[in-house]
Design a protein around this motif. Structure first.
Motif, PDB file in Angstrom:
ATOM      1  N   ILE A 162      76.887 -10.181 -80.311  1.00 11.60           N
ATOM      2  CA  ILE A 162      76.142  -9.542 -81.402  1.00 11.60           C
ATOM      3  C   ILE A 162      76.560 -10.071 -82.776  1.00 11.60           C
ATOM      4  CG2 ILE A 162      77.660  -7.575 -81.940  1.00 11.60           C
ATOM      5  CD1 ILE A 162      75.104  -5.794 -81.627  1.00 11.60           C
ATOM      6  N   ASP A 163      77.670 -10.823 -82.835  1.00 14.48           N
ATOM      7  CA  ASP A 163      78.180 -11.309 -84.116  1.00 14.48           C
ATOM      8  C   ASP A 163      77.160 -12.169 -84.850  1.00 14.48           C
ATOM      9  OD1 ASP A 163      80.502 -10.020 -83.566  1.00 14.48           O
ATOM     10  OD2 ASP A 163      81.641 -11.799 -83.007  1.00 14.48           O
ATOM     11  N   ARG A 164      76.288 -12.840 -84.098  1.00 16.41           N
ATOM     12  CA  ARG A 164      75.330 -13.758 -84.736  1.00 16.41           C
ATOM     13  C   ARG A 164      74.309 -13.030 -85.613  1.00 16.41           C
ATOM     14  NH1 ARG A 164      70.720 -13.792 -81.434  1.00 16.41           N
ATOM     15  NH2 ARG A 164      71.033 -12.871 -79.374  1.00 16.41           N
ATOM     16  N   LEU A 165      74.228 -11.689 -85.485  1.00 17.99           N
ATOM     17  CA  LEU A 165      73.315 -10.935 -86.339  1.00 17.99           C
ATOM     18  C   LEU A 165      73.941 -10.579 -87.687  1.00 17.99           C
ATOM     19  CD1 LEU A 165      71.470  -8.475 -83.933  1.00 17.99           C
ATOM     20  CD2 LEU A 165      70.958 -10.846 -84.480  1.00 17.99           C
ATOM     21  N   VAL A 166      75.248 -10.832 -87.837  1.00 15.39           N
ATOM     22  CA  VAL A 166      75.981 -10.571 -89.084  1.00 15.39           C
ATOM     23  C   VAL A 166      75.782  -9.122 -89.536  1.00 15.39           C
ATOM     24  CG1 VAL A 166      76.579 -11.520 -91.348  1.00 15.39           C
ATOM     25  CG2 VAL A 166      75.394 -12.969 -89.702  1.00 15.39           C
TER      26      VAL A 166
END
Length: 880
Positions: free
Chosen positions: A592-596
């Protein structure tokens, strides 16, 4: 018997990524196991048929549903036979042929029909019909009893097991994940989503999250729930009767005489000490020594809800009979915990029960989220919108809802979503409901539906409070035809928003025109929802510029800084698929980190702005199309890596998340900075003393001041350094030892002899480690072993223990795990130690199943408590 390779042949040309996989097929199948991840749209079934054809042995193919079973047969006849002439197949497990297509449920029912000795008779039946290949399609989240049949079959000597899945069950419990990989084996290969997009087989897409807060009644329920747990915990800390009983127990008073019990339940023993310490009791020095602490060198953790769970689970459930003398104290505790919902089904859960989680996941606030997404999509795409909303329940009790007072729509489901959108948009005529037992369309679509079905009359009933909408009673004979007809109407835009259940639309239903998917499903596994997700990202022949937007819904727990259970579940789900980063640095990865997103979810966080940004980003189709193109150009393969992030804090005392292996560096930095400020100040203050007392005496004073002022910190820095060293360098050394062991010993079917370790560290300090020039299978093996070595110690058979003269004086030891697949026997463990000593340090091997070994194991497991460090390494899948 017909030979499969002579009678079956793929009629078309393999796609580039499919051919690449097939080129490595022979290497993968050497160990009679093949585990492949193939996303929806990659041709998983066709590849499966090619695999069983190449193996060339009588095969049993098991699928999760009849629909998917039938797809296997149709793909066989359509893609591999001339005029469908091949007939050496069966759909009945009771009458097997060269290829037998069946379902997991059919296998289970068939095995039960044998009655007594079902296992032996099932194995005899499989051998009798010479079935030598087993294909498992989407073998995840099966019912418990179904697993037994599969493990029985897997025990057949010489049986080749092929596992195909679009989504491994990463969002499951640890037990379920372990069971899945025990059955299917490690992942041998993965067809990468970036390759599918690059080759035009999937469309560019992006995942979005729409956030909401619970309704006032839900917040009141959550706050009340938390307050009751807090009050209970406070009463527990004041429960002198329980405390007096515990301090008189033999294992507490004379721990050396109860080592077997303590080593059997080390977490429980620790929970008692932490509990009593929080109650104000001075902890027995002998108890600390058992845990590996000396000279009271320990900072006790607080008696958190997690420790409370360990203590109460043991006292009230797991070892209730052992503490029969406590019954007068335990019974009131049990009643109170059941009353407030913390004890249910023999499980103590102080963090949040399933009811609390479902309360959030099923929050009616998500109805507004769905409406906002639908409204925004319709404005943005207009006639081009093709939205599917996927949920769990139909909830027909809401069919009688009328008016626009949506407060009474208090549950999530197909009908509530339909009614809620209509209440907000009474003139909306583009909705439709499609489930196995309920079909609703606007009267404008009725003539089109009759035309497609080629019938004049179709029984319909008006829907109360839903002007223009009609209910279609569907006889079983017409169920599939009506579903196909409504799908066609959805495709041509007669209706643009389709609401359905996961059970009916989740698997087997296909509509490539979908460009917006809203996942309002929370029951069961996310895997089936992800099947639907795959349909939303398929290319549409009629719309070559299609992009897909997948919306996830999260209702945040206002009492939890991490967002609560709903957010936690969503984070787990994002581990199951790859996507492109939404902003800033361009990369492709799972998680989920790629959604910042914000790191913490406080009550003051402005969700409206976050949601507005998400909606705005969903409009920018060209942006995420361009980001996919740029990210794909930066790599050529999905890499499994281990990521170890850390927070860049210079003050060790103020941080709780600082990674253990870098702590010494920061404390030493603090010492050096302190000394540099101290020296000028000392000289200025004592300049007169230099003239009066002489230089030598001042030096003595200076040294004494240094020792008093900075001695403790220096000691701590040295201790941390010798205990952990430099994480980046140490992890590379450990990786090197593992890699050389795998290559030289030819263990665990590791074949990548030219593999190289790559370690990358970014400017923020986070680093990752992975293999280059290695197969997916070998990358998985390497990363799993590395993670096991550096993860918190659980219960390994062998430990690597490092202690030298300086460490002995400091009273510390380094403990690392010999991975279980290597430490199955002493010979292999000792071989691994040789590689460890060569590349890492001079550790000794320790067998933990002896009295001495279990004592050291306990020290190893709890040595991290004194530093309050937090392991944060995690696996990741990144396009490089």
């Amino acid at each position: 018997m017909q030979k499969l390779s002579d009678n079956l042949k793929f009629k078309y040309t393999w796609r580039i990524y499919q051919q690449k996989f097939l080129d490595g097929f022979q290497e993968h199948i050497k160990d009679e196991h093949l585990h492949v991840i193939a996303p929806p749209g990659s041709g998983k079934t066709i590849l499966g048929l090619e695999i069983l054809k190449r193996i060339g042995k009588p095969t049993l193919v098991l699928s999760p549903t009849l629909t998917i079973r039938n797809q296997w047969r149709s793909r066989l006849l359509e893609f591999f036979t001339v005029n469908g002439e091949f007939d050496a197949y069966s759909l009945d497990i009771k009458s097997p042929d060269q290829i037998t297509f069946s379902t997991y449920q059919s296998l289970f029912s068939f095995s039960k029909s044998f009655g007594e000795n079902a296992k032996e008779q099932l194995l005899a039946y499989i051998k009798e019909h010479q079935i030598e290949t087993l294909v498992l399609d989407e073998a995840h989240h099966l019912k418990n009893e179904w697993w037994y049949c599969l493990f029985h079959l897997k025990a057949i000597e010489g049986l080749t097991v092929v596992s195909l899945t679009a989504t491994p069950p990463y969002d499951s419990t640890g037990t379920e994940i372990n069971r899945y990989f025990s059955l299917c084996g490690p992942i041998d290969d993965e067809i990468a989503v970036p390759d599918l997009i690059k080759n035009g087989n999937l469309c560019p897409h992006q995942d979005f999250i729409y956030f909401s807060k619970p309704e006032a009644a839900q917040i009141k329920y959550i706050v009340s729930y938390r307050e009751q747990i807090l009050n209970f915990t406070n009463k527990l800390l004041a429960n002198t009767a329980l405390q007096e009983k515990l301090i008189t127990q033999d294992f507490y008073v004379n721990p050396k005489k109860s080592l077997d019990y303590i080593y059997q339940y080390p977490s429980f023993f620790s929970s008692i000490i932490i509990y009593l310490n929080s109650c104000g009791y001075a902890v027995n020095e002998n108890n600390l020594k058992i845990l590996g602490f000396v000279n009271n060198d320990v900072t006790f953790p607080s008696f958190t809800y997690e420790w409370s769970e360990v203590l109460l689970q043991h006292l009230l459930v797991d070892q209730r009979e052992y503490f029969i003398a406590f019954e007068d104290i335990l019974l009131p505790l049990e009643k109170e915990l059941k009353r407030i919902g913390v004890l249910d089904n023999k499980r103590v859960n102080c963090v949040g029960d399933e009811g609390l989680y479902r309360n959030l996941s099923n929050s009616p606030s998500k109805l507004e989220s769905i409406f906002k997404i639908v409204e925004h999509t319709n404005v943005s795409l207009q006639e081009g919108a093709r939205t599917v909303i996927l949920t769990d329940f139909i909830r027909k009790e809401f069919l009688n809802f009328e008016g626009n007072d949506t407060k009474t729509i208090n549950k999530l489901g197909v009908v509530p979503i339909f009614k809620y959108i209509l209440a907000k948009q009474p003139t909306n005529s583009s909705l439709a409901v499609l489930t196995g037992s309920l079909v609703i369309v606007h009267e404008n679509a009725l003539s089109h539906l009759k035309e497609i079905l080629a019938i004049v009359q179709l029984g319909v009933e008006p829907i109360e409070g839903s002007a223009g909408y009609i209910f279609i009673p569907v006889p079983d004979a017409l169920k599939n035809k009506i579903a196909e007809a409504i799908t066609q109407l959805f495709k041509i835009g007669i209706m643009t928003t389709l609401i359905g259940t996961k059970a009916f639309l989740g698997e087997g239903w296909d509509a490539p025109c979908i460009n917006t998917l809203i996942l309002a499903s929370y029951v069961g596994s996310f895997v089936s929802s992800n099947q639907m997700r795959g349909r939303a990202i398929r290319v549409d022949a009629d719309n070559p510029d299609k992009t897909g937007a997948i919306w996830h819904l999260a209702c945040l727990d206002p009492t939890a800084i991490n967002g609560g259970k709903d957010m936690e579940k969503l984070q787990q789900r994002f581990e199951a698929f790859n996507g492109v980063s939404m902003r800033d640095e361009i990369y492709i990865s799972n998680g989920i980190d790629r959604l910042v997103l914000p790191e913490e979810w406080s009550e003051t966080l402005d969700l409206a702005t976050i949601n507005k940004d998400m909606l705005s980003s969903a409009q920018q189709k060209n942006v995420f199309r361009d980001r996919w193109a740029a990210a794909i150009a930066k790599g050529n393969v999905l890499v499994r890596e281990l990521k170890i992030p850390y927070t860049n804090e210079t003050s060790f005392a103020r941080t709780k998340k600082l990674n253990a292996l870098n702590a010494g560096k920061y404390v030493m930095l603090e010492v050096v900075l302190g000394v540099s400020f101290f020296i000028p100040e000392f000289l200025l203050k004592n300049f007169g003393a230099v003239l009066n007392k002489g230089v030598v005496q001042v030096i003595y004073i200076f040294c004494a001041a240094l020792i008093l002022g900075f001695g403790p910190k220096t000691f701590k820095a040295l201790k941390l350094y010798f205990l952990f060293g430099n994480q980046y360098k140490k992890t590379k050394k450990i990786g090197t030892a593992i890699l050389h062991y795998l290559i030289d010993e030819k263990n665990l079917n590791f074949e990548s002899n030219n593999a190289k370790i790559v370690a990358e560290q970014n400017l923020k300090g986070t680093f990752s480690i992975y293999l280059q020039d290695a197969s997916q299978h070998d990358c998985n093996i390497f990363i799993s072993l590395l993670e096991e070595v550096i993860a918190p110690i659980d219960n390994p058979r062998y430990l690597l223990v490092n202690v030298n003269f300086i460490k002995r004086k400091l009273g510390i030891k380094n403990y690392y795990v010999v991975p279980k697949d290597i430490g199955k026997n002493k010979t292999e463990a000792l071989r691994f130690k040789e590689y460890w000593n060569k590349h890492v340090d001079g550790s000794k091997i320790l067998f933990t199943r002896t009295v001495k070994g279990r004592k050291e194991l306990l020290k190893a497991r709890f040595s991290h408590l004194k530093y309050q460090f937090e392991e944060v390494s995690k696996k990741a899948i990144t396009w490089k």
